[in-house]
Design a protein around this motif. Structure first.
Motif, PDB file in Angstrom:
ATOM      1  N   ASN A 249      31.671  12.872  54.304  1.00  0.00           N
ATOM      2  CA  ASN A 249      31.477  12.373  52.938  1.00  0.00           C
ATOM      3  C   ASN A 249      32.051  13.440  52.025  1.00  0.00           C
ATOM      4  O   ASN A 249      31.532  14.558  52.007  1.00  0.00           O
ATOM      5  CB  ASN A 249      29.994  12.164  52.634  1.00  0.00           C
ATOM      6  N   ILE A 250      33.102  13.104  51.286  1.00  0.00           N
ATOM      7  CA  ILE A 250      33.792  14.117  50.494  1.00  0.00           C
ATOM      8  C   ILE A 250      34.030  13.646  49.061  1.00  0.00           C
ATOM      9  O   ILE A 250      33.987  12.457  48.762  1.00  0.00           O
ATOM     10  CB  ILE A 250      35.139  14.523  51.141  1.00  0.00           C
ATOM     11  N   VAL A 251      34.303  14.630  48.206  1.00  0.00           N
ATOM     12  CA  VAL A 251      34.806  14.368  46.858  1.00  0.00           C
ATOM     13  C   VAL A 251      36.216  14.920  46.792  1.00  0.00           C
ATOM     14  O   VAL A 251      36.463  16.061  47.204  1.00  0.00           O
ATOM     15  CB  VAL A 251      33.945  15.051  45.767  1.00  0.00           C
ATOM     16  N   ILE A 252      37.123  14.110  46.301  1.00  0.00           N
ATOM     17  CA  ILE A 252      38.466  14.584  45.973  1.00  0.00           C
ATOM     18  C   ILE A 252      38.595  14.497  44.466  1.00  0.00           C
ATOM     19  O   ILE A 252      38.508  13.418  43.882  1.00  0.00           O
ATOM     20  CB  ILE A 252      39.571  13.770  46.671  1.00  0.00           C
TER      21      ILE A 252
ATOM     22  N   PRO B 130      27.927  15.214  48.632  1.00  0.00           N
ATOM     23  CA  PRO B 130      29.038  15.258  49.574  1.00  0.00           C
ATOM     24  C   PRO B 130      28.980  16.470  50.510  1.00  0.00           C
ATOM     25  O   PRO B 130      28.451  17.519  50.150  1.00  0.00           O
ATOM     26  CB  PRO B 130      30.260  15.344  48.660  1.00  0.00           C
ATOM     27  N   ASP B 131      29.526  16.282  51.716  1.00  0.00           N
ATOM     28  CA  ASP B 131      29.646  17.393  52.651  1.00  0.00           C
ATOM     29  C   ASP B 131      30.640  18.430  52.123  1.00  0.00           C
ATOM     30  O   ASP B 131      30.404  19.630  52.197  1.00  0.00           O
ATOM     31  CB  ASP B 131      30.148  16.895  54.020  1.00  0.00           C
TER      32      ASP B 131
ATOM     33  N   LYS C 281      28.189  20.540  49.424  1.00  0.00           N
ATOM     34  CA  LYS C 281      27.696  21.531  50.377  1.00  0.00           C
ATOM     35  C   LYS C 281      28.743  22.617  50.609  1.00  0.00           C
ATOM     36  O   LYS C 281      28.396  23.787  50.789  1.00  0.00           O
ATOM     37  CB  LYS C 281      27.327  20.852  51.691  1.00  0.00           C
ATOM     38  N   GLN C 282      30.015  22.229  50.634  1.00  0.00           N
ATOM     39  CA  GLN C 282      31.135  23.175  50.724  1.00  0.00           C
ATOM     40  C   GLN C 282      32.136  22.801  49.644  1.00  0.00           C
ATOM     41  O   GLN C 282      32.418  21.617  49.449  1.00  0.00           O
ATOM     42  CB  GLN C 282      31.847  23.078  52.079  1.00  0.00           C
ATOM     43  N   VAL C 283      32.683  23.804  48.967  1.00  0.00           N
ATOM     44  CA  VAL C 283      33.667  23.552  47.913  1.00  0.00           C
ATOM     45  C   VAL C 283      34.961  24.277  48.270  1.00  0.00           C
ATOM     46  O   VAL C 283      34.958  25.480  48.525  1.00  0.00           O
ATOM     47  CB  VAL C 283      33.153  24.028  46.530  1.00  0.00           C
TER      48      VAL C 283
END
Length: 148
Positions: free
Chosen positions: A29-32, A100-101, A135-137
């Motif tokens: 699950n990500i954000v772009i 998001p992950d 959670k990670q950027v």
């Protein structure tokens, strides 16, 4: 403006996008975020499976809509003319629904003393929210952004 930026530092942006794509795993699950380097990243996701992507960019949402293995969600809000990015209070409120992950963040400038900065106040709230919820950027920026 977006089209102008799309033609700048293309090889560097594509290399950054390729490296960033290696951190995206099936099922993530990500954000772009918005921007041209992020668009190059989205173009590499056709090979991924069961990836859920939240984006703040109309062009990126259009790109992701082509891929069967991707579930794309575009955040609602105000569209910044010429940049195709979504922002404003509604966008920030929409982002509060997600954890998001991984976040793939674009920046206008990156300096060792100042940190991450943006040329437009329009995007600051959404960028802060995705940084806070991820959670990670991963900051994905070409060298033209460094030291500014």
């Amino acid at each position: 403006m977006f089209e102008l930026k799309l033609g700048l530092h293309v090889e560097e942006k594509q290399a950054i996008a390729l490296r960033a794509s290696q951190f995206i795993e099936d099922g993530d699950n990500i954000v772009i975020d918005s921007g041209t380097t992020c668009l190059f990243l989205s173009q590499l996701l056709y090979q991924k499976k069961n990836v859920h992507v939240i984006t703040l960019d109309v062009k990126i949402a259009e790109e992701l809509g082509r891929y069967e293995g991707i579930e794309a969600i575009i955040i609602g809000g105000i569209i910044r003319p010429g940049y195709y990015t979504v922002g404003g209070l509604q966008a920030v409120q929409n982002l509060e629904q997600f954890t998001p992950d991984k976040v793939f963040l674009s920046v206008d400038a990156l300096d060792i003393h100042t940190g991450i900065t943006n040329a437009s106040e329009f995007e600051v709230g959404t960028k802060q929210k995705i940084i806070d919820t991820g959670k990670q950027v991963f900051v994905i920026a070409d060298s033209s952004k460094f030291g500014k």
